[in-house]
Design a protein around this motif. Structure first.
Motif, PDB file in Angstrom:
ATOM      1  N   TRP A  72       0.839  -1.203   0.000  1.00 52.38           N
ATOM      2  CA  TRP A  72       0.000   0.000   0.000  1.00 52.38           C
ATOM      3  C   TRP A  72       0.873   1.252   0.000  1.00 52.38           C
ATOM      4  N   ILE A  73       1.546   1.509   1.110  1.00 52.25           N
ATOM      5  CA  ILE A  73       2.442   2.670   1.122  1.00 52.25           C
ATOM      6  C   ILE A  73       3.844   2.108   1.257  1.00 52.25           C
ATOM      7  N   ARG A  74       4.475   1.871   0.144  1.00 50.00           N
ATOM      8  CA  ARG A  74       5.738   1.153   0.118  1.00 50.00           C
ATOM      9  C   ARG A  74       6.773   1.804   1.026  1.00 50.00           C
ATOM     10  N   ILE A  75       6.808   3.110   0.998  1.00 44.65           N
ATOM     11  CA  ILE A  75       7.918   3.821   1.628  1.00 44.65           C
ATOM     12  C   ILE A  75       7.960   3.609   3.143  1.00 44.65           C
ATOM     13  N   PHE A 143      -5.359   2.395  11.959  1.00 46.46           N
ATOM     14  CA  PHE A 143      -5.481   3.782  12.391  1.00 46.46           C
ATOM     15  C   PHE A 143      -6.382   4.570  11.448  1.00 46.46           C
ATOM     16  N   VAL A 144      -6.181   4.356  10.152  1.00 45.29           N
ATOM     17  CA  VAL A 144      -6.975   5.099   9.176  1.00 45.29           C
ATOM     18  C   VAL A 144      -8.458   4.802   9.366  1.00 45.29           C
ATOM     19  N   GLU A 147      -9.997   6.297  12.453  1.00 47.95           N
ATOM     20  CA  GLU A 147     -10.292   7.725  12.331  1.00 47.95           C
ATOM     21  C   GLU A 147     -11.490   7.976  11.435  1.00 47.95           C
ATOM     22  N   VAL A 148     -11.680   7.102  10.435  1.00 47.38           N
ATOM     23  CA  VAL A 148     -12.801   7.286   9.512  1.00 47.38           C
ATOM     24  C   VAL A 148     -14.113   7.312  10.282  1.00 47.38           C
ATOM     25  N   LEU A 151     -15.480  11.178  12.149  1.00 42.32           N
ATOM     26  CA  LEU A 151     -16.192  12.319  11.586  1.00 42.32           C
ATOM     27  C   LEU A 151     -17.690  12.074  11.406  1.00 42.32           C
ATOM     28  N   PHE A 192       9.444   2.554  14.725  1.00 38.47           N
ATOM     29  CA  PHE A 192      10.851   2.910  14.608  1.00 38.47           C
ATOM     30  C   PHE A 192      11.720   2.074  15.536  1.00 38.47           C
TER      31      PHE A 192
ATOM     32  N   ARG B 342      12.153  15.230   0.379  1.00 35.62           N
ATOM     33  CA  ARG B 342      10.951  14.521  -0.074  1.00 35.62           C
ATOM     34  C   ARG B 342       9.734  14.938   0.755  1.00 35.62           C
ATOM     35  N   MET B 396     -10.661  19.002   7.052  1.00 41.05           N
ATOM     36  CA  MET B 396     -10.161  17.860   7.820  1.00 41.05           C
ATOM     37  C   MET B 396      -8.848  17.352   7.228  1.00 41.05           C
ATOM     38  N   ILE B 401      -6.545  14.578   9.313  1.00 39.64           N
ATOM     39  CA  ILE B 401      -7.335  13.411   9.693  1.00 39.64           C
ATOM     40  C   ILE B 401      -7.281  12.392   8.555  1.00 39.64           C
ATOM     41  N   PRO B 402      -6.805  11.172   8.801  1.00 40.03           N
ATOM     42  CA  PRO B 402      -6.850  10.186   7.745  1.00 40.03           C
ATOM     43  C   PRO B 402      -8.289   9.805   7.454  1.00 40.03           C
ATOM     44  N   PRO B 403      -8.640   9.304   6.274  1.00 41.51           N
ATOM     45  CA  PRO B 403      -7.750   9.015   5.154  1.00 41.51           C
ATOM     46  C   PRO B 403      -7.652  10.162   4.160  1.00 41.51           C
ATOM     47  N   TRP B 407      -3.043  13.924   6.156  1.00 38.46           N
ATOM     48  CA  TRP B 407      -2.387  13.079   7.163  1.00 38.46           C
ATOM     49  C   TRP B 407      -1.050  12.581   6.641  1.00 38.46           C
ATOM     50  N   TRP B 408      -1.008  12.278   5.365  1.00 42.35           N
ATOM     51  CA  TRP B 408       0.246  11.759   4.822  1.00 42.35           C
ATOM     52  C   TRP B 408       1.302  12.863   4.790  1.00 42.35           C
ATOM     53  N   PHE B 411       2.487  13.211   8.183  1.00 40.26           N
ATOM     54  CA  PHE B 411       3.221  11.996   8.548  1.00 40.26           C
ATOM     55  C   PHE B 411       4.669  12.055   8.044  1.00 40.26           C
ATOM     56  N   ARG B 415       7.983  11.977  10.250  1.00 35.02           N
ATOM     57  CA  ARG B 415       8.951  10.890  10.074  1.00 35.02           C
ATOM     58  C   ARG B 415      10.357  11.454   9.859  1.00 35.02           C
ATOM     59  N   ILE B 418      11.679  12.809  13.183  1.00 33.69           N
ATOM     60  CA  ILE B 418      12.034  11.787  14.168  1.00 33.69           C
ATOM     61  C   ILE B 418      13.250  10.991  13.703  1.00 33.69           C
ATOM     62  N   ASN B 419      13.275  10.712  12.401  1.00 36.63           N
ATOM     63  CA  ASN B 419      14.406   9.944  11.873  1.00 36.63           C
ATOM     64  C   ASN B 419      15.740  10.659  12.042  1.00 36.63           C
ATOM     65  N   VAL B 485      -5.641   8.242   0.436  1.00 38.16           N
ATOM     66  CA  VAL B 485      -5.926   6.814   0.402  1.00 38.16           C
ATOM     67  C   VAL B 485      -4.771   6.050  -0.211  1.00 38.16           C
ATOM     68  N   PRO B 487      -1.163   7.031  -0.882  1.00 39.36           N
ATOM     69  CA  PRO B 487      -0.048   7.988  -0.862  1.00 39.36           C
ATOM     70  C   PRO B 487       1.061   7.638  -1.851  1.00 39.36           C
ATOM     71  N   ARG B 488       0.985   6.442  -2.396  1.00 38.84           N
ATOM     72  CA  ARG B 488       2.052   6.052  -3.307  1.00 38.84           C
ATOM     73  C   ARG B 488       2.142   6.997  -4.499  1.00 38.84           C
ATOM     74  N   ASP B 491       4.320   9.656  -3.402  1.00 39.84           N
ATOM     75  CA  ASP B 491       5.667   9.132  -3.186  1.00 39.84           C
ATOM     76  C   ASP B 491       6.432   8.999  -4.480  1.00 39.84           C
TER      77      ASP B 491
END
Lengths: 546, 503
Positions: A72-75, A143-144, A147-148, A151, A192, B342, B396, B401-403, B407-408, B411, B415, B418-419, B485, B487-488, B491
Motif C-alpha cells: 500500500w504505502i511502500r515507503i 489507524f486510518v 479515524e474514519v 467524523l 521505529f 521529499r 479535515m 485526519i486520515p484518510p 495526514w500523509w 506523517f 517521520r 524523528i528519523n 488513500v 499515498p504512493r 511518493d
C-alpha cells in the motif's frame, strides 16, 4: 468461493463507500430511493458476511482467514492487509448486523432535521470505518479506519442530536482525537524502535519479541495505547464524553456508538496492545484492572443518580465495559474470551436498550424517568421487551449478558502469571458487588418506567402506541440473538477461544522465559475450571470444542 | 579607443540550447503572447475566449514536461545555471496544475465582476512562467529574475478590484513587503557572490562548505533565507499575508496562498540543498526558529479569526512552518537530507490540492452570501450539503485526519523529524504535534458552524455554482482523497534528490 476468499472482505469494506458515491448523485428529494440504496447495500454487505460465516474454517479459528495483503504505502512498508480470525469474526458480524437494523429502524423515523440522504450516507461511511477497523491487520490501516469512524459520528451528533448537541459532539471529537493522537505516536514509536520495517501486527509482535525494544520503551508505548484505546472504551476516568454523547445523539447514533464504536477500543487492546507488548501488559494490567473495577462501581453509582433514561444507560455502559476491561486485564485465556463475549453481548443488549429508549422518547417526547411510568399498560409489548433486555443487561443466566460478566469475574480469581493474585481477587470481589448494584439500578429503572400507572400528562396521549412493524423488524434479530447466545454461549466461545489461545500463547511464550511451563499449567487448570463451572451450570463445555 | 576595446571583445556566441528542456517555458510564453495579441486584435470580442485559452495554454505546457519526465535525463543548461531534473519537473507540473485550478476559479469571478480579463490572464501566465523558471533556477541571478517575474504580476493581480480600498491596500502592502524582501535577498546574494566569486549555486556550495570566510558567508545565508521567508509568509515576516489575502480577489488569494508560497519554497530548498547544505550550523537553527514560530504563532492567531480568508491566511502561516520544519534538520546527513526534501515536496503537492479546494468552496459560498465571515456560513449544510461536505473534506485534510490527504503530508514531516534523531528534530516534532491539535480546533469550529448552526434569517435558498467552480472543487477534492488513500502517487513523484548536485 475462491473469489469470496480473496475479495469478500475488501468488498464488504468498500461497498458502503461506493453506495455513498451513488447516493451523492441521486437528488435529495428521492428519499425512497436513498433508503433503498442504503438498505440494499447494508444487506449485501451482511450477505457477504453470511457467506464468510459459512466459509470460515472453525477448526483454524486461531489463524487469519481470507487474508489479503497488498502493498500500500511502500515507503513505510504499510500494507493493505485484512483478514479475520476468531476474535474479529464475532465483532465483524455484530457490525454487519447492527447497521441494516439501524437503517430499518430509521425508515420512517428520521430524527430532526430529517434529511435522510445525508443521514444514511453518514451511516454508510461509518459502516466502512467499523468494518475496516475490525479486519485490519496493519497498524496504519487500522489507524486510518479508526479515524474514519470519527467524523460521521461527530456530524451525526452535531446535526441530528438533542439541544446540547454542539457541546456533546465537540467533546466527543476532541476526547477521541486526543486519544488517537497518542495512539498514533505509540504506533510510530513502535515502528521505529522495532527496526522500522513493518507495520503489520504480527510482524511487530515478532520484532518486539526478538530484538527486544527496551522494557521502558515498551511500557511507555503501551501507556500511549492505553490512553488511546481507553478513551474509546471508555475507561474511568476518561468516560465523561460518553454520557454527553449518548444523551445528545439521535437514537441511531446511540445504538451504533454503544453497539460497535465502544468495541473498537477494547478490540484494540485484545488485537494490538497485548499481543505486541505482552511484557508491558503485565506491568499495566493491575492498573487496568483497578480502573476497570472503579469503572464498574462508579458507573453503577452513576446510574443510581441519573434522572434521564438515556444517560442512565450510558453510565451502565461504563460499568459493563468495566467487566470487559477486567477480563482483559487478567491476561488469561479465560478473561479475554469473556471480554470478547462481553463485547458482543454488550453490543446486542445496550444497542437494544438504546433502541427502546429512542422509541420511548419518540412517544413521550421525554426520557425523564420520573415523568414516565406505566409502559406495560400503555404499550405492553414494548414494556415486556424492555423488561427482557434489562434482565439480559443485569446478567441473568440464560441470557447473553451473563456470559460476558460471570467468566470475567471468575477469571480475576486466577490472573496470569506475574500478576498479583490477592489484588485481582480483591478486584473480583468488588466486581461481584458491582453486579448487585447493576441489578439494583436496572430493576429500579424498569420499575419506574414500565410498572405502575401512566402519569396524568400521558394518560390519554394518542401518540403512545405499541411497537410498530419497523421496530419489530429491527429488534427481533437482536432479541433472538440475546437469547440464543445466552443458551448456547459456545457458539461464540468456540470461535474466540482458539484465536485468543493463539494470540496469548504466541506472545507469552516468547516473553515469560522460565515462567513458561508454569504459566501454561495455570492456563490448563483455568480451562478445566471453566469446564467444571459450566458443567455445574448445566451448559455444554465451551472452552474445548464439543 | 572604444573601437579598440570592442575589437578585443569576442563576438557573442549563442550558447548551445537544449530546446526540449526549455520547451515548457517557450510554450507558456507563446500562450501569454497569444493572449495579449488576442486582446489587441479582437478587443471585446475576444473576451470570452481568454480564460479557456489560458487554461489550454497551461495544460499544453504539461506535454513537454511529461515527455521530459519520460526521457528521465537530467539536463544542465547555460553553465549549470538552469537545470531540468526530476525536482524541477515535479515542481513545474505542480505550478501548472495549480495555475489551471486558479484559472477555473477565476473564470466566473473575473468575467462577472467587470474586470479586465485579458490582462488578468496574461499576467497570471507570466507569473506562472516565473515559477516554472524558478523550479529550474540553480543560479542566484536566475533565481532573482524568476522571483521578480513571478512577483510583479502578482502585485498587480492583488489590486485587481481597483475600486475597492481593501484591494488597493492588499496590493500596496504586498508590493512594499515584496520589494523589501527582494532587497534583503539581493543584499545576501551580493555577500555570497563577494565571498565565492560565482553566482552558480553548485559553485557557491563548493566554496561555502569549505568553511572559509565564515562570518560574511553566514551573513549572506541568513539574508537570503530571510528574503524568502517573506515569500512563504513565515513568522516574523508574515504580517503582509492576512491583509493581502483578505483584500485581494479570492482567486488571486488562492494563487498567492498556493503557487506563490510554493515558489518561495522551491527557491528556498534549492538554496539550502545545493548551495548551503554543508553549513547546517547556520541555517538549521535559523529555520528551526522560523518553523517553530510560524507554526505556533500562526495557529494561535488563527484561533481568534472570524473571517474565513484571514483564518486561512494564518493557517497558511502555520503550514509554512510545517513545510519548513524538515529543512531544520536537513543537514544531519545525506540520507536525512533527502528525506527532508521529499517531505517538503510531498507536503507542497498535497497542500496545493487541499488549500485550493478551500478557496474554491469559499468562493462558491460567497456567490450567495457575499461574505467570507465564518458566521455567514451558518446552516450551510441545510441548503448546500455538497459544499459542506467538500469543505469538510478540505478542512479535515488540512487538520491531518486520515484518510484525507493531509495526514500523509504531516506523517512524512514527522517521520523526517524523528528519523533525524537529534534534539532539534524531536523538539520540533513535539511543537508540530501540539500545533496539529490547536489547528484542529479552529478548523472544527468552522465545520461546526456549517453543520450545526441555523442559517441566518432562515434563508435556505439553494446556491447556484458555475461548472468551472465545480470542476475546480471536484479536481482538488479528488486529489485530496486520492493522496490520502493511496499515498504512493505522491511518493512516486516526490522521490527526488538535490544533494548530488552541490552538497
Amino acid at each position: 468461493m475462491e473469489i469470496f476468499r480473496e475479495w469478500g472482505l475488501t468488498a464488504a469494506i468498500f461497498l458502503p463507500l461506493i453506495a455513498v458515491g451513488v447516493m451523492m448523485a441521486i437528488p435529495r428529494a428521492e428519499e425512497g430511493l436513498h433508503k433503498m440504496v442504503a438498505l440494499v447495500t447494508s444487506l449485501i454487505v451482511a450477505a457477504i458476511g453470511v457467506v464468510l460465516l459459512f466459509d470460515f474454517d472453525y477448526d483454524r479459528a486461531g489463524e487469519m482467514q481470507w487474508a489479503v495483503e497488498i502493498d500500500w504505502i511502500r515507503i513505510i512498508s504499510a500494507e493493505y492487509a485484512v483478514g479475520i480470525d476468531g476474535i474479529s469474526l464475532p465483532l465483524l458480524m455484530l457490525t454487519l448486523l447492527i447497521t441494516p437494523l439501524v437503517i430499518i429502524y430509521s425508515w420512517d423515523h428520521f430524527p430532526e432535521p430529517a434529511n435522510p440522504k445525508a443521514f444514511l450516507m453518514l451511516i454508510l461511511v461509518l459502516h466502512t470505518g467499523m468494518i475496516g477497523t475490525f479486519v485490519a491487520r496493519d497498524l496504519v490501516l487500522f489507524f486510518v479506519f479508526f479515524e474514519v469512524v470519527l467524523l460521521p459520528m461527530f456530524f451525526m451528533i452535531a446535526v441530528w442530536g438533542g439541544p446540547d448537541r454542539k457541546y456533546a459532539s465537540l467533546k466527543f471529537f476532541l476526547y477521541t482525537l486526543f486519544g488517537s493522537a497518542l495512539m498514533l505516536v505509540s504506533f510510530l514509536a513502535l515502528f521505529f524502535l522495532a527496526g522500522g520495517e513493518t507495520f503489520s501486527i504480527v510482524g511487530l509482535s515478532d520484532a518486539v519479541a526478538e530484538n527486544g525494544v527496551s522494557r521502558t520503551a515498551q511500557i511507555w508505548i503501551f501507556g500511549g495505547m492505553l490512553l488511546g484505546f481507553g478513551i474509546k472504551v471508555p475507561m474511568f476516568p476518561f468516560h465523561t464524553w460518553l454520557p454527553d454523547a449518548h444523551t445528545q445523539a439521535p437514537t441511531q447514533g446511540s445504538v451504533i456508538l454503544a453497539a460497535v464504536l465502544l468495541k473498537l477500543g477494547t478490540y484494540g487492546f485484545v488485537r494490538i496492545a497485548i499481543p505486541i507488548l505482552p511484557e508491558a501488559a503485565t506491568v499495566w494490567a493491575p492498573w487496568i484492572g483497578l480502573l476497570a473495577v472503579i469503572g464498574i462501581i462508579y458507573g453503577a453509582l452513576g446510574c443510581l443518580a441519573q434522572t434521564d433514561m438515556k444517560r442512565l444507560i450510558a453510565f451502565s455502559s461504563v460499568a459493563h465495559m468495566g467487566y470487559v476491561m477486567l477480563g482483559i486485564s487478567t491476561l488469561t485465556d479465560w478473561g479475554i474470551n469473556a471480554a470478547v463475549f462481553g463485547m458482543v453481548a454488550h453490543g446486542l443488549i445496550t444497542g437494544m436498550l438504546f433502541f427502546v429508549a429512542g422509541s420511548i422518547k419518540e412517544r413521550y417526547h421525554t426520557l425523564e424517568i420520573k415523568r414516565l411510568g406505566g409502559l406495560l399498560i400503555q404499550a405492553p409489548r414494548m414494556g415486556w421487551i424492555l423488561g427482557f433486555i434489562t434482565m439480559a443487561s443485569l446478567g441473568l443466566p440464560g441470557l447473553a449478558g451473563f456470559w460476558g460478566e460471570f467468566p470475567a469475574i471468575l477469571a480475576a480469581y486466577n490472573p496470569a502469571n506475574g500478576l498479583n493474585e490477592t489484588l485481582f481477587r480483591t478486584y473480583m470481589v468488588v466486581a461481584a458487588i458491582g453486579t448487585v448494584l447493576a441489578a439494583g439500578y436496572l430493576l429500579w429503572l424498569l420499575q419506574r418506567t414500565a410498572f405502575g400507572t401512566p402519569s396524568e400528562e400521558f394518560e390519554n396521549d394518542p401518540e403512545i402506541v405499541d411497537a410498530h412493524r419497523g421496530e419489530y423488524l429491527a429488534w427481533a434479530p437482536l432479541l433472538f440473538l440475546i437469547l440464543l447466545f445466552g443458551l448456547a454461549p459456545g457458539l461464540i466461545f468456540n470461535v474466540t477461544d482458539p484465536a485468543v489461545d493463539a494470540n496469548l500463547s504466541e506472545c507469552f511464550q516468547a516473553d515469560l522465559g522460565d515462567g513458561d511451563e508454569d504459566f501454561f499449567e495455570v492456563g490448563t487448570c483455568e480451562r478445566e475450571g471453566l469446564d467444571v463451572a459450566l458443567a455445574n451450570l448445566g451448559v455444554t463445555s465451551t472452552a474445548e470444542g464439543e | 579607443m572604444v573601437l579598440s576595446f570592442l575589437a578585443q571583445v569576442e563576438p557573442f556566441e549563442r550558447p548551445a540550447i537544449d530546446w526540449h528542456a526549455v520547451a515548457p517555458e517557450l510554450i507558456l510564453l507563446g500562450f501569454g503572447a497569444l493572449l495579449t495579441l488576442l486582446d489587441v486584435v479582437f478587443l471585446e470580442r475576444g473576451r470570452k475566449y481568454t480564460s479557456t485559452l489560458a487554461g489550454i495554454g497551461l495544460l499544453a505546457t504539461l506535454i513537454p514536461i511529461i515527455t521530459l519526465a519520460i526521457d528521465g535525463q537530467d539536463r544542465f543548461l547555460f553553465n549549470d545555471a538552469y537545470v531540468v531534473d526530476n525536482f524541477a519537473l515535479i515542481m513545474k507540473a505542480l505550478f501548472l496544475l495549480s495555475g489551471y485550478v486558479v484559472v477555473l476559479l477565476s473564470t466566473n469571478y473575473i468575467a462577472e465582476g467587470d474586470y479586465w480579463e485579458n490582462e488578468y490572464y496574461s499576467l497570471l501566465l507570466a507569473s506562472i512562467l516565473g515559477m516554472v523558471v524558478m523550479s529550474s533556477a540553480r543560479d542566484l541571478i536566475t533565481i532573482f529574475v524568476a522571483l521578480e517575474l513571478l512577483s510583479i504580476p502578482a502585485y498587480l493581480m492583488a489590486t485587481w478590484r481597483k475600486r475597492d480600498l481593501k484591494s488597493n491596500e492588499a496590493g500596496l502592502k504586498y508590493y512594499l513587503m515584496g520589494v523589501f524582501a527582494s532587497a534583503i535577498f539581493l543584499y545576501g546574494m551580493s555577500l555570497l557572490y563577494g565571498v565565492t566569486g560565482s553566482t552558480i549555486l553548485a559553485d557557491i556550495g563548493e566554496v561555502v562548505n569549505e568553511g572559509e570566510s565564515t562570518s560574511v558567508a553566514s551573513l549572506g545565508i541568513v539574508f537570503v533565507i530571510a528574503g524568502f521567508a517573506f515569500k512563504v509568509s513565515a513568522v516574523p515576516f508574515h504580517t503582509w499575508a492576512p491583509d493581502t489575502y483578505e483584500g485581494a480577489p479570492t482567486p488571486v488569494t488562492a494563487f498567492l496562498a498556493v503557487a506563490s508560497k510554493t515558489a518561495g519554497f522551491v527557491a528556498l530548498v534549492q538554496l539550502v540543498f545545493v548551495a548551503f547544505w554543508g553549513r547546517a550550523d547556520v541555517y538549521q537553527p535559523l529555520l528551526w526558529v522560523l518553523a517553530a514560530a510560524s507554526m505556533t504563532i500562526g495557529n494561535l492567531i488563527a484561533l481568534r479569526q472570524t473571517n474565513m480568508v484571514r483564518m486561512m491566511a494564518y493557517s497558511g502561516v502555520a503550514s509554512a512552518g510545517y513545510i519548513m520544519a524538515p529543512l531544520a534538520i536537513a543537514g544531519v546527513s545525506g540520507e536525512i537530507g533527502d528525506e527532508a526534501l521529499r517531505a517538503v515536496v510531498t507536503y507542497l503537492v498535497i497542500y496545493a490540492a487541499m488549500n485550493l479546494g478551500v478557496f474554491g468552496v469559499v468562493m462558491a459560498i460567497a456567490r450567495k452570501t457575499k461574505s467570507a465571515e465564518i458566521s455567514s456560513y451558518a446552516g450551510l449544510f441545510h441548503y448546500a450539503p455538497g459544499l459542506t461536505t467538500a469543505m469538510t473534506i478540505f478542512l479535515m485534510a488540512l487538520a491531518g485526519i486520515p484518510p484525507l490527504g493531509g495526514w500523509w503530508a504531516k506523517f512524512v514531516v514527522f517521520r523526517a523529524l524523528i528519523n533525524a534523531d537529534t534534539f532539534g528534530g524531536y523538539s520540533l516534532a513535539i511543537v508540530a504535534a501540539v500545533n496539529s491539535v490547536i489547528a484542529l480546533y479552529y478548523y472544527l469550529s468552522v465545520l461546526r458552524t456549517m453543520w450545526a448552526d441555523d442559517a441566518p434569517d432562515g434563508d435556505l435558498a439553494p446556491l447556484r455554482i458555475p461548472p468551472s467552480l465545480i470542476g475546480a472543487m471536484g479536481l482538488t477534492a479528488f486529489a485530496t482523497l486520492a493522496f490520502g488513500v493511496w499515498p504512493r502517487i505522491v511518493d512516486t513523484v516526490s522521490d527526488v534528490s538535490l544533494l548530488g548536485l552541490g552538497g
